[in-house]
Design a protein around this motif. Structure first.
Motif, short mmCIF file in Angstrom:
data_model
loop_
_atom_site.label_atom_id
_atom_site.label_comp_id
_atom_site.label_asym_id
_atom_site.label_seq_id
_atom_site.Cartn_x
_atom_site.Cartn_y
_atom_site.Cartn_z
N ASP A 32 3.13 0.09 -0.56
CA ASP A 32 3.06 -1.14 0.21
C ASP A 32 3.30 -0.86 1.69
O ASP A 32 4.08 -1.54 2.34
N THR A 33 2.63 0.15 2.22
CA THR A 33 2.80 0.47 3.62
C THR A 33 1.95 -0.46 4.47
O THR A 33 0.84 -0.79 4.12
N PRO A 34 2.48 -0.91 5.63
CA PRO A 34 1.72 -1.82 6.47
C PRO A 34 0.54 -1.14 7.14
O PRO A 34 -0.31 -1.81 7.70
N ASP A 35 0.48 0.19 7.08
CA ASP A 35 -0.59 0.94 7.73
C ASP A 35 -1.82 1.05 6.83
O ASP A 35 -2.76 1.72 7.17
N ARG A 36 -1.80 0.39 5.69
CA ARG A 36 -2.90 0.47 4.74
C ARG A 36 -3.87 -0.68 4.95
O ARG A 36 -3.47 -1.81 5.12
N LEU A 37 -5.15 -0.36 4.93
CA LEU A 37 -6.17 -1.39 5.08
C LEU A 37 -6.47 -2.01 3.72
O LEU A 37 -6.64 -1.31 2.74
N LEU A 38 -6.56 -3.33 3.71
CA LEU A 38 -7.05 -4.03 2.54
C LEU A 38 -8.53 -4.23 2.77
O LEU A 38 -8.94 -4.93 3.71
N ILE A 39 -9.34 -3.59 1.95
CA ILE A 39 -10.79 -3.66 2.12
C ILE A 39 -11.30 -4.88 1.38
O ILE A 39 -11.13 -5.00 0.17
N LEU A 45 3.14 -10.87 12.09
CA LEU A 45 2.53 -10.21 13.24
C LEU A 45 2.94 -8.75 13.28
O LEU A 45 4.06 -8.42 12.92
N PRO A 46 2.03 -7.90 13.73
CA PRO A 46 0.62 -8.17 14.01
C PRO A 46 -0.20 -8.23 12.73
O PRO A 46 0.19 -7.70 11.70
N THR A 47 -1.34 -8.87 12.81
CA THR A 47 -2.33 -8.89 11.74
C THR A 47 -3.69 -8.59 12.37
O THR A 47 -4.02 -9.15 13.41
N THR A 48 -4.45 -7.71 11.75
CA THR A 48 -5.75 -7.30 12.29
C THR A 48 -6.84 -7.47 11.24
O THR A 48 -6.64 -7.12 10.08
N ALA A 96 -5.46 -5.66 7.97
CA ALA A 96 -4.18 -4.96 7.90
C ALA A 96 -3.10 -5.89 8.40
O ALA A 96 -3.28 -6.57 9.41
N THR A 97 -1.99 -5.93 7.69
CA THR A 97 -0.83 -6.70 8.13
C THR A 97 0.24 -5.71 8.53
O THR A 97 0.55 -4.79 7.78
N GLY A 98 0.78 -5.88 9.72
CA GLY A 98 1.74 -4.93 10.26
C GLY A 98 1.06 -4.02 11.26
O GLY A 98 -0.17 -3.99 11.36
#
Length: 200
Positions: A32-39, A167-170, A183-185
């Motif tokens: 559950d790392t925030p650096d992971r992209l949810l595709i 935040l941040p959310t991209t 990505a969240t975080g």
């Protein structure tokens, strides 16, 4: 002597509990790392596969989601919509000047904007309201010397449309306006590049 023995046993049990909790926390945190992209396409494909399994269908057709439109304001106060930018890939970032993780990733966003700003729209949406004011957000951008386009969500339209609570959310949106990844975080430069590669 038996009191001393009991204290030693209690200390050992405590050390084992703390050690076990630390190992468990580390293992669970990897997933559950925030650096992971949810595709988005993969998530939609999983959703479709689940629906197809329950309905008996064999093929799961991948569906993409159209990025919902919203209205924000540019630095001169003019209203703009997300849909105004469809036609080129979009990196959509929600941030605030008081947010430490937002601050940590902004240099990477600015560097990519300077490199790819002609090919990709970078929409840096400030969560204006509450703790954030127009003046504090503008002062932060000016102080840091960032030149990417900044927009102000003074009506909370963008935040509500995208259900941004952290935040941040991209979001990474392709040129046709489909949500590809999110990505969240705070994200690293490598993760930002991976997201960009998905929409180029």
């Amino acid at each position: 002597m038996s009191k001393k023995k009991n204290v030693i046993i209690l200390v050992l049990v405590f050390v084992l509990l703390i050690g076990g909790a630390s190992v468990l926390y580390t293992q669970l945190g990897k997933n559950d790392t925030p650096d992971r992209l949810l595709i988005q396409g993969d998530q939609n494909k999983k959703d479709n596969e689940s629906q197809n399994e329950s309905s008996g269908a064999d093929d799961a057709e991948q569906q993409l989601t159209q990025a919902p439109d919203f209205a924000v304001y540019d630095s001169s106060g003019s209203k703009v919509n997300l849909s105004d930018y469809i036609g080129k890939p979009i990196v959509l970032n929600f941030w605030a000047s008081w947010c430490g993780p937002c601050q940590s990733e902004m240099p990477d966003f600015h560097e990519k904007y300077l490199e790819l700003g002609d090919e990709i729209h970078f929409l840096m949406v400030n969560m204006t309201g509450g703790r954030e004011t127009l003046s504090s957000a503008k002062a932060f951008i000016s102080e840091k010397g960032y030149t990417f386009p900044v927009f102000y969500d003074t009506d909370s339209d963008a935040a509500m449309t995208y259900s941004v609570y952290s935040l941040p959310t991209t979001y990474f949106i392709d040129a046709e306006g489909y949500l590809i990844a999110q990505a969240t975080g705070a994200i690293s430069a490598d993760t930002l590049q991976r997201g960009i590669d998905m929409i180029k």
